[in-house]
Design a protein around this motif. Structure first.
Motif, mmCIF file in Angstrom:
data_model
loop_
_atom_site.group_PDB
_atom_site.id
_atom_site.type_symbol
_atom_site.label_atom_id
_atom_site.label_comp_id
_atom_site.label_asym_id
_atom_site.label_seq_id
_atom_site.Cartn_x
_atom_site.Cartn_y
_atom_site.Cartn_z
ATOM 1 N N GLU A 146 -46.967 25.956 -29.223
ATOM 2 C CA GLU A 146 -47.950 26.774 -29.830
ATOM 3 C C GLU A 146 -48.025 26.500 -31.425
ATOM 4 O OE1 GLU A 146 -48.076 31.109 -29.246
ATOM 5 O OE2 GLU A 146 -46.561 31.015 -27.924
ATOM 6 N N ASN A 173 -44.337 36.502 -28.758
ATOM 7 C CA ASN A 173 -43.128 36.419 -29.557
ATOM 8 C C ASN A 173 -43.122 37.509 -30.794
ATOM 9 O OD1 ASN A 173 -41.767 34.940 -31.852
ATOM 10 N ND2 ASN A 173 -40.654 34.346 -29.847
ATOM 11 N N THR A 198 -43.960 34.742 -21.222
ATOM 12 C CA THR A 198 -42.525 34.436 -21.357
ATOM 13 C C THR A 198 -41.861 33.602 -20.069
ATOM 14 O OG1 THR A 198 -42.207 36.503 -22.873
ATOM 15 C CG2 THR A 198 -40.115 35.348 -21.965
#
Ligand code: CDT
Length: 311
Positions: A146, A173, A198
């Motif tokens: 990311e 997150n 996740t």
């Protein structure tokens, strides 16, 4: 006057690289129709709901990377989602990769939008807390790039007056960070919508793998309770391109209690009729920030102990 909002959490199972936007939008529309049958007014989809979770792949060709991004919203392929939602009188929150032309350059964000029942985009959020790494780490079973493919969001944590309440968004997150909820809590947020991808295995910290479910729970329930807000947590679950991911989508009341929870890890719609005033008991009582919060003392602790805030 009572303020109720029936919300659907539209969990998605895996999306593979070979799936087209058209394939995915069909699935989203099927979930919208389920939501409509269940009396929902608002449907929340996961993070990066239009594609596979592509940050697991190392890519160097910018055209290949940009193929995962939306240049406009709605675009040709996403327009049917907007059309069907409007026809059903449903609003939605959608996570996607956004390619924006801003400040004279091309920018990439991990974004969520809030769309009202009449099809208007009334809110946008760009993910602030980007996990993972920016360089290739070939020793990992899968990447979490990311930090390579996105830049941190530049919109802060805004809240929006929509759906009869005060609505906020965050992405994956972000849900682990108390600041996320508190910044919205300080603006009176009544419902936080969030999507997540996740992995059940975290390569740099495998000791935490057994706590994946618990940490998800802990973060979202604490965020809800400590800010007197609804939290709608929606997963992309199941094994996507060989990577098993947490499902366990859930709707959490301002008490911190889970009131609806996904049963499996595929496409699934869960719903709850949320009382938008349910947080008042907390925000006007134990978490009345104006009355009880002591920001001046938080500074003093650092001064007196000489504790240096970590970098
Ligand atoms: N998409 C995303 O932000 N995922 C991260 C993975 C971190 S590894 C524990 C998350 O916080 O769920």
């Amino acid at each position: 006057m009572p303020r109720h909002l029936t919300v659907g959490a539209a969990q998605l199972g895996p999306i593979e690289r070979r799936h087209t936007r058209r394939d995915v939008v069909e699935r989203l529309i099927a979930l919208l129709r389920d939501a409509s049958r269940m009396g929902c007014e608002l449907v929340v989809f996961p993070e990066l709901a239009l594609t596979t979770f592509f940050p697991r792949w190392w890519m160097e060709d910018q055209a290949e990377i940009d193929a995962f991004f939306e240049r406009e919203m709605p675009g040709n392929e996403t327009a049917p989602l907007f059309t069907e939602a409007k026809r059903l009188g449903l609003g939605f929150c959608l996570g996607y990769a956004e390619l924006a032309h801003e400040d004279g350059r091309i920018r990439h964000f991990n974004t969520a939008i809030l769309v009202e029942r009449d099809g208007r985009i009334v809110g946008k959020y760009r993910k602030v807390h980007l996990p993972g790494h920016a360089e290739h780490e070939p020793q990992r079973k899968f990447q979490h790039l990311e930090k390579r493919y996105f830049e941190p969001g530049n919109l802060g944590f805004p809240v929006f007056r929509a759906f009869g309440g005060i609505m906020g968004m965050c992405i994956c997150n972000d849900r682990r960070w108390p600041e996320t909820y508190r910044v919205m809590g300080l603006q009176g947020v009544e419902m936080v919508m969030l999507g997540y991808n996740t992995p059940l295995h975290n390569p740099p910290a495998p000791d935490q793998d057994e706590h994946t479910w618990f940490h998800n729970q802990l973060s979202m329930q604490a965020g809800a309770y400590q800010n007197g807000t609804w939290v709608i947590g929606v997963a992309k679950g199941g094994t996507e391109e060989g990577v098993p991911s947490l499902a366990d989508s859930q709707i959490i009341a301002p008490s911190g209690k889970v009131v609806a929870r996904a049963a499996a890890s595929g496409d699934e719609l869960i719903a709850h009729r949320c009382d938008l005033d349910a947080g008042k008991s907390y925000t006007s009582g134990i978490f009345n920030f104006a009355q009880h919060r002591r920001p001046e003392a938080y500074g003093l602790i650092v001064e007196r102990t000489g504790a240096v805030p970590p970098p």
